[in-house]
Design an enzyme around this catalytic site. Structure first.
Site, PDB file in Angstrom:
ATOM      1  N   THR A   1       0.799  -1.215   0.000  1.00 42.10           N
ATOM      2  CA  THR A   1       0.000   0.000   0.000  1.00 42.10           C
ATOM      3  C   THR A   1       0.836   1.271   0.000  1.00 42.10           C
ATOM      4  O   THR A   1       0.278   2.375  -0.015  1.00 42.10           O
ATOM      5  CB  THR A   1      -0.918   0.041   1.231  1.00 42.10           C
ATOM      6  N   LYS A   2       2.154   1.153   0.017  1.00 41.71           N
ATOM      7  CA  LYS A   2       3.000   2.328   0.218  1.00 41.71           C
ATOM      8  C   LYS A   2       3.199   3.126  -1.080  1.00 41.71           C
ATOM      9  O   LYS A   2       2.818   2.704  -2.164  1.00 41.71           O
ATOM     10  CB  LYS A   2       4.345   1.892   0.799  1.00 41.71           C
ATOM     11  N   ASN A   3       3.828   4.290  -0.937  1.00 37.58           N
ATOM     12  CA  ASN A   3       4.004   5.180  -2.086  1.00 37.58           C
ATOM     13  C   ASN A   3       4.895   4.575  -3.160  1.00 37.58           C
ATOM     14  O   ASN A   3       4.779   4.920  -4.336  1.00 37.58           O
ATOM     15  CB  ASN A   3       4.586   6.515  -1.619  1.00 37.58           C
TER      16      ASN A   3
END
Length: 407
Positions: free
Chosen positions: A198-200
């Protein structure tokens, strides 16, 4: 009498009937890079990891970067690299992911939970000093740039009377965050990033520790592979020797070439992905500002930094106190995914015993938690989807204001 919100019927185009909370986008270039590594005959730690470390360090302005299996393992290794006596006190915000505090425990240290400002979601000088007064001087501290906002690392270190090299920065949310004009990731301490799905910069799993201390980086490289003095790639290169030594305890926490090759390709897209995140946050701002019972996320004051917009966490208190979970349920009925970041650590059963909690409790985090709601934010979120989220929240906000749905 119980106050309730009723779900409002809403027609959504079939192609956008659902708005997922998260989206793990692996670019075409990253898929091609993964295939290249799979065909190479070498998939574990090797050339791709070394290249990814170099390119990532450059991107955040750090002297060194060490790729690891997760941000959690990175935090543990960074704490272990300090060589603290077992049981030493380590401050941590209670408004963080449980893994960040597990890292303190697994490093053989004692977590001390710190309260947060219910507006910023991060500790203040006052809450840090309260924790120090309650349990004594800490040996180290972990600090999270919550949601991608900018934590006052120097100020909080000063409040704890710690040098900056005793602060482990949890930048799981902060790839793309700037303190002033400086990207998060440089400095003589250690900064830990996450590449979770889910991270950038999503890879599925993985992490990176950056530091401007070459000796610390070298220690981390050995410690991520059992403390061995030579990894398999170097031992198996033509002319490489099979002998190695182990000088101290380490972990199995290395990154694979498969992940690193994907990371290098994903990194090229990060600037455009960050611009889109900022656009999404601005569109949310425009439509949600002024809604009754809705508070927008905190963001840095002009000139003090840049928000990475890993999360877009609003605070909801409709009609003076309608339950946040009921809002989540109503949005779910419209096929809109949401989440809450985070359940404060002191509310989790294990940490209520394993961590030290000030006797006055952690009221700022408790107030914030009851109102927190994270909205979808990721580069492939469309304007139409953003508008659907905002329309649904506006409907619920006005419904709560007028008392509709009461019984």
């Amino acid at each position: 009498m119980t106050t309730r919100i009723n779900a409002v019927p809403h027609a959504v185009p079939a192609e956008e009937a659902a708005v997922p909370f998260a989206d793990c986008h692996i670019s075409t270039e990253a898929q091609t890079a993964a295939l290249r590594v799979l065909r190479s005959g070498w998939v574990t730690t090797g050339r791709e990891v070394a290249a990814f470390e170099s390119e990532f360090a450059t991107s955040v302005g750090a002297e060194c970067a060490v790729a690891v299996s997760s941000c959690t393992q990175g935090i543990e290794l960074a704490l272990r690299s300090l060589g603290l006596p077992p049981g030493s006190l380590v401050l941590s915000s209670t408004m963080t992911f449980c893994g960040a505090v597990q890292a303190i425990v697994h490093a053989g240290l004692q977590p001390v939970l710190v309260d947060v400002d219910p507006v910023t979601g991060m500790p203040t000088r006052s809450t840090v000093r309260n924790a120090v007064r309650s349990f004594g001087p800490p040996a180290a501290m972990t600090l999270v740039h919550w949601a991608g906002d900018v934590a006052d690392v120097p100020g909080l270190a000063d409040a704890a009377e710690l040098p900056l090299d005793r602060v482990v920065v949890d930048a799981a949310h902060a790839l793309g965050t700037y303190a002033g004009s400086t990207p998060i990731g440089s400095g003589c301490g250690a900064t830990c990033f996450s590449f979770y799905a889910t991270k950038n910069l999503p890879l599925g799993e993985g992490g990176m520790v950056t530091t401007d201390d070459p000796a610390r980086a070298e220690w981390l490289r050995k410690a991520r592979l059992h403390g061995m003095t030579a990894d398999a790639w170097r031992r198996y290169l033509p002319g490489g020797g099979w002998r190695y030594n182990v000088a101290e305890a380490g972990l199995k926490a290395n990154m694979t070439d498969l992940q690193a090759a994907m990371g290098r390709a994903q990194l090229a897209h990060l600037p455009s992905w960050q611009r889109r995140r900022a656009q999404i946050a601005a569109r949310y701002d425009d439509q949600l500002a002024g809604l009754p019972g809705v508070r927008l996320p905190h963001r840095p004051d002009p000139g003090t930094g840049t928000h990475a917009w890993h999360l877009y966490p609003i605070r909801v208190q409709l009609n003076g106190g309608i339950d946040r979970d009921e809002v989540i349920a109503c949005l779910s009925e419209r096929a809109i995914g949401t989440s809450v970041h985070f359940i404060p650590v002191h509310r989790l059963a294990y940490f209520s015993q394993a961590a030290l909690i000030p006797s006055m409790g952690l009221p700022g985090a408790d107030v914030l938690f009851e109102q927190l709601l994270s909205l979808p934010i990721y580069p492939r979120l469309t304007d139409r989807q953003i508008d659907a989220v905002c329309t649904a929240i506006a409907d619920l906000a006005h419904q709560g204001l007028t008392g509709k749905g009461t019984e």
